[in-house]
Scaffold this active site. Structure first.
Site, PDB file in Angstrom:
ATOM      1  N   LYS A   1      27.600  34.185  46.047  1.00  0.00           N
ATOM      2  CA  LYS A   1      28.806  33.437  46.425  1.00  0.00           C
ATOM      3  C   LYS A   1      29.649  34.095  47.501  1.00  0.00           C
ATOM      4  CE  LYS A   1      29.459  31.193  42.012  1.00  0.00           C
ATOM      5  NZ  LYS A   1      30.277  31.139  40.817  1.00  0.00           N
TER       6      LYS A   1
ATOM      7  N   GLY B   1      25.045  47.467  42.807  1.00  0.00           N
ATOM      8  CA  GLY B   1      24.819  46.198  42.115  1.00  0.00           C
ATOM      9  C   GLY B   1      23.381  45.734  42.267  1.00  0.00           C
TER      10      GLY B   1
ATOM     11  N   GLY C   1      30.894  46.951  40.757  1.00  0.00           N
ATOM     12  CA  GLY C   1      32.303  46.558  40.891  1.00  0.00           C
ATOM     13  C   GLY C   1      33.130  47.586  41.646  1.00  0.00           C
TER      14      GLY C   1
HETATM   15  P1  AMP Z   1      25.936  38.856  43.947  1.00  0.00           P
HETATM   16  O1  AMP Z   1      26.180  39.449  42.593  1.00  0.00           O
HETATM   17  O2  AMP Z   1      26.984  37.912  44.412  1.00  0.00           O
HETATM   18  O3  AMP Z   1      25.561  39.906  44.989  1.00  0.00           O
HETATM   19  O4  AMP Z   1      24.681  37.911  43.766  1.00  0.00           O
HETATM   20  C1  AMP Z   1      23.404  38.383  43.463  1.00  0.00           C
HETATM   21  C2  AMP Z   1      22.584  37.205  43.018  1.00  0.00           C
HETATM   22  O5  AMP Z   1      22.569  36.223  44.028  1.00  0.00           O
HETATM   23  C3  AMP Z   1      21.146  37.547  42.749  1.00  0.00           C
HETATM   24  O6  AMP Z   1      20.909  37.520  41.386  1.00  0.00           O
HETATM   25  C4  AMP Z   1      20.372  36.450  43.472  1.00  0.00           C
HETATM   26  O7  AMP Z   1      19.391  35.848  42.660  1.00  0.00           O
HETATM   27  C5  AMP Z   1      21.430  35.448  43.831  1.00  0.00           C
HETATM   28  N1  AMP Z   1      21.103  34.706  45.040  1.00  0.00           N
HETATM   29  C6  AMP Z   1      20.784  35.198  46.233  1.00  0.00           C
HETATM   30  N2  AMP Z   1      20.486  34.220  47.094  1.00  0.00           N
HETATM   31  C7  AMP Z   1      20.637  33.061  46.440  1.00  0.00           C
HETATM   32  C8  AMP Z   1      20.479  31.692  46.785  1.00  0.00           C
HETATM   33  N3  AMP Z   1      20.079  31.325  48.015  1.00  0.00           N
HETATM   34  N4  AMP Z   1      20.736  30.757  45.845  1.00  0.00           N
HETATM   35  C9  AMP Z   1      21.124  31.132  44.613  1.00  0.00           C
HETATM   36  N5  AMP Z   1      21.299  32.402  44.214  1.00  0.00           N
HETATM   37  C10 AMP Z   1      21.058  33.358  45.117  1.00  0.00           C
END
Ligand code: AMP
Length: 406
Positions: free
Chosen positions: A210, A363, A386
């Protein structure tokens, strides 16, 4: 290829460091982050967090200090729960330090006090999970005093918990001279020192699910970077903001204006901004799902973008080729599933091959780098999710702020 360029990272830490203290014969309360994954038989399945504290522990042993280690594990919510015991950590730690580690069944109380009183120089004690006491997460004053009475110095080496205001990260520092351990110090030097004062060109790669999760990072980096590469799910909010059809891709509709503005602002400052040009799409996020590679403008209804495509990998690789500093936070796709992992792994290789100082922001990204098999080629991989994000957002960490000023 080696990219362990050494950067001049001096004076970032304005707090006491372990090396500033005369610790011979002294009792050190060392807060570590031993929040490791355990399997059903309570065996440690990944000991990298334990290993990352070894420089601090080994130094303290060599200097003849008496080492009292404490950590949390999981979320036992203030109750004793066997599956969150640090007993297995004690066993693994003992193997790693190659000397006896005495494990105690609590972190306060007469048994702990007696054991500490009987310590000799170089001895190591590991206390039971701090979070078996509800006071730990409440930053309780009495509990802080009790913990502080065990030691002469407080050493915080738990970078992964440094963004929490808990007894063992903040409260205890009020009652003891308090210093940063080597891991905490290194994290600050890279995530603050290098990011605030990078050798240029400085390229940030942001990904993950996100935009909202990386909003603060984007805003903070605005004044520091030369290029920003955005991949992962967050890229599709930017795509939608441009008016592209994004199918069922993850999009945050309340972030469209932010995305538009951030892109505009970065470009107006002369910062190059890269988004994927193609993507791997599927109708569902699962192994075995049918996949296609399409330009980002052509995501059909009912399909979702789950990885960057090969043309994006090329574009990003070229963008990285002249970088002298690279910061990477967030995977390029759903790398947990093979079919959507290639983009993330290819970017991991591009980062590893760059002749640059490379910082991986913790992370999920650190797992992605390990799975790509290139972790040894990175200059620095943060151990905190975090806490790393908070530093990259330019914010203070309570666990660092609480330590004694230099
Ligand atoms: P974050 O904690 O925000 O860095 O998100 C990491 C997560 O984002 C991972 O578990 C990925 O599976 C997910 N992710 C990465 N690219 C996508 C995408 N195109 N659509 C959905 N989830 C995603």
């Amino acid at each position: 290829m080696s990219n362990n360029l050494s950067a001049p990272i001096k004076g970032v830490l304005n707090k006491l460091s372990l090396r500033d203290l005369d610790i011979k014969g002294k009792k050190l309360f060392i807060r570590a982050d031993f929040n490791v994954p355990l399997d059903d038989d309570l065996n440690v399945t990944d000991d990298s967090r334990i290993r990352s504290t070894l420089p601090t522990i080994n130094y303290a042993v060599d200097e003849g200090a008496r080492i009292i280690l404490a950590s949390h594990l999981g979320r036992p919510k203030g109750k004793v729960e066997k599956r969150y015991s640090l007993a297995s950590v004690a066993k693994r730690l003992q193997r790693l330090v190659k000397k006896k580690v005495t494990f105690l069944p609590d972190c306060v109380g007469p048994e702990v006090e007696d054991a500490v009183a009987g310590m000799s120089d170089g001895d190591i004690i590991l206390l039971e999970n701090l979070r078996f006491h509800p006071e730990e997460e409440k930053n309780d004053e009495e509990f802080s005093k009790k913990l502080s009475k065990l030691a002469d110095y407080f050493i915080n080496d738990a970078f992964g918990a440094a963004h929490r205001t808990h007894t063992s990260t903040v409260g205890i520092a009020k009652f003891l001279p308090s210093a940063a351990g080597f891991l905490l110090q290194k994290e600050i030097e890279y995530l603050k020192g290098v990011v605030d004062n990078p050798v240029r060109p400085f390229v940030a790669i942001l990904g993950g699910a996100k935009v909202s999760g990386k909003l603060g990072v984007l805003e903070n980096l605005e004044n520091k970077v030369d290029k920003v590469i955005v991949g992962g799910g967050m890229a599709y909010t930017f795509m939608k903001a441009k008016g592209y059809e994004t199918g069922d891709s993850i999009v945050e509709n309340d972030m469209l204006d932010f995305a538009r503005n951030v892109e505009k602002k970065l470009k107006s400052k002369g910062i190059k901004f890269y988004l994927p040009v193609d993507c791997v799409i599927a109708q569902s996020i699962e192994t075995g799902a049918e996949t296609k590679i399409v330009p980002v403008q052509e995501i059909p209804a009912g399909w979702r973008a789950l990885d960057i495509g090969p043309a994006s990998v090329k574009l990003f690789t070229v963008a990285l080729s002249n970088a002298k500093t690279i910061l990477w936070n967030g995977p390029m796709g759903v790398f947990e599933i093979d079919a959507f992992s290639r983009g993330t792994f290819a970017v991991a290789h591009a980062v590893a091959d760059a002749y640059a100082l490379t910082i991986v922001g913790g992370g999920d990204t650190d797992l992605a780098v390990v799975r790509s098999g290139v972790s040894e080629s990175m200059s620095f991989i943060s151990t905190g999710g975090g806490a790393a994000l908070q530093l990259l957002e330019g914010k203070d960490l309570p666990g660092l702020a609480a330590l004694t000023d230099k």
